[in-house]
Write a protein that holds these residues in place. Structure first.
Motif, PDB file in Angstrom:
ATOM      1  N   ILE A   1       0.932  -1.139  -0.003  1.00 46.58           N
ATOM      2  CA  ILE A   1      -0.035  -0.039  -0.072  1.00 46.58           C
ATOM      3  C   ILE A   1       0.816   1.082  -0.029  1.00 46.58           C
ATOM      4  O   ILE A   1       1.830   1.375   0.732  1.00 46.58           O
ATOM      5  N   GLY A   2       0.558   2.184  -1.094  1.00 45.43           N
ATOM      6  CA  GLY A   2       1.151   3.388  -1.243  1.00 45.43           C
ATOM      7  C   GLY A   2       0.630   4.263  -0.291  1.00 45.43           C
ATOM      8  O   GLY A   2      -0.647   4.617  -0.352  1.00 45.43           O
ATOM      9  N   ILE A   3       1.430   5.371   0.320  1.00 40.64           N
ATOM     10  CA  ILE A   3       0.618   6.507   1.007  1.00 40.64           C
ATOM     11  C   ILE A   3       1.179   7.697   0.632  1.00 40.64           C
ATOM     12  O   ILE A   3       2.306   8.099   0.496  1.00 40.64           O
ATOM     13  N   THR A   4       0.246   8.729  -0.029  1.00 42.64           N
ATOM     14  CA  THR A   4       0.511   9.906  -0.474  1.00 42.64           C
ATOM     15  C   THR A   4      -0.386  10.884   0.106  1.00 42.64           C
ATOM     16  O   THR A   4      -1.362  10.624   0.812  1.00 42.64           O
ATOM     17  N   SER A   5      -0.084  12.299  -0.726  1.00 39.34           N
ATOM     18  CA  SER A   5      -0.901  13.444  -0.261  1.00 39.34           C
ATOM     19  C   SER A   5      -0.912  14.009  -1.314  1.00 39.34           C
ATOM     20  O   SER A   5      -0.037  14.256  -2.155  1.00 39.34           O
ATOM     21  N   PRO A   6      -1.825  15.103  -1.579  1.00 37.22           N
ATOM     22  CA  PRO A   6      -1.774  16.067  -2.809  1.00 37.22           C
ATOM     23  C   PRO A   6      -0.732  17.002  -2.686  1.00 37.22           C
ATOM     24  O   PRO A   6       0.136  17.169  -3.556  1.00 37.22           O
TER      25      PRO A   6
END
Length: 275
Positions: A95-100
């Protein structure tokens, strides 16, 4: 705040109507994954150097999920349970976790989620820092030994040289220094090979991958082949409706979107007084 919540709900409705991105899937028995059924896997896991974090440093960094003394830990445990359900139903592990944009708290969410998984005795998790341009994971957690996940991804070093083990259930890989040509590295064949080697060597239940913010470059899109699904972290008060829509649309077109998390929202510890 209300506009952010509406955006999150709309993103959820879009995902439900669209369905998951299809692709090759290997059936996974959750009872057999992640706890080293093979002796070689056990040997590789326990050969990793042990990391004993400074709990005061973790608390100062707001990594609260390592202990259950903070009511906010419940929020990360609930997220952990929802993620576990979603991953098991699809046979996913990465699972990859990112943000704007920066300062949404994606690295802090990644760290807390990893330590929440670490408290589950039947699960093994690996937390990796793929925010190669501006690595912060090692500093937040307090890892003082040199590490370079970037070198391992490039095939210039073994992952075992750049992982530390927290207890019996969590391994962590960070970067002591920024990595150049990060986008090219993340979409390279060497990175694909390295990630497959991690999977076969350690057989983790889950790999949590801290990625850069989406709208600051193309690294997240370059890393799509290294993850099974994505989690988007939006920040109340700073992430805009347009940013969330753009990120959710791009993610959904290229991978599976596991969810959107609203971070930095108003927190009321009284609702957890039962605990």
């Amino acid at each position: 705040m209300e506009r952010i919540r509406e955006a999150v709900q709309r993103a959820k409705s879009k995902r439900q109507s669209r369905g998951p991105v299809t692709g090759p899937r290997t059936p996974v028995d959750p009872n057999l994954r992640g706890m080293g059924q093979h002796p070689d896997i056990e040997s590789a896991w326990y050969a990793l150097p042990e990391f004993v974090p400074d709990m005061k440093h973790l608390n100062r960094s707001k990594v609260v999920a390592a202990e259950q003394k903070n009511a906010a830990t419940v929020a990360f445990d609930k997220m952990r349970t929802k993620i576990t359900t979603g991953l098991r139903s699809e046979g996913w592990t990465r699972i990859g976790i990112t943000s704007p944009m920066p300062r949404c708290g994606k690295t802090l969410v990644s760290a807390n989620l990893a330590f929440s998984f670490a408290r589950q005795p039947d699960t093994r998790a690996i937390l990796l820092d793929f925010d190669l341009r501006r690595p912060q994971l090692g500093q937040i957690i307090g890892i003082d030994r040199p590490q370079s996940v970037g070198s391992a991804l490039a095939g210039n070093a073994a992952f075992s040289d750049h992982l530390v083990r927290y207890g019996e259930t969590l391994a962590i890989g960070s970067n002591s220094q920024p990595v150049s040509n990060s986008s090219e590295l993340l979409q390279s064949r060497a990175a694909q090979t390295a990630m497959e080697a991690v999977k076969s060597t350690y057989d983790p239940s889950i790999m949590i991958i801290d990625l850069p913010p989406m709208l600051t470059g193309d690294d997240v899109m370059a890393a799509m082949g290294l993850v099974d699904c994505m989690l988007l972290i939006a920040a109340a008060g700073s992430s805009t409706l347009e940013q969330i829509d753009e990120c959710e649309r791009d993610l959904a077109a290229n991978t599976n979107v596991l969810g959107v998390v609203l971070n930095k929202a108003e927190f009321n510890p009284d609702i957890y007084s039962y605990y």
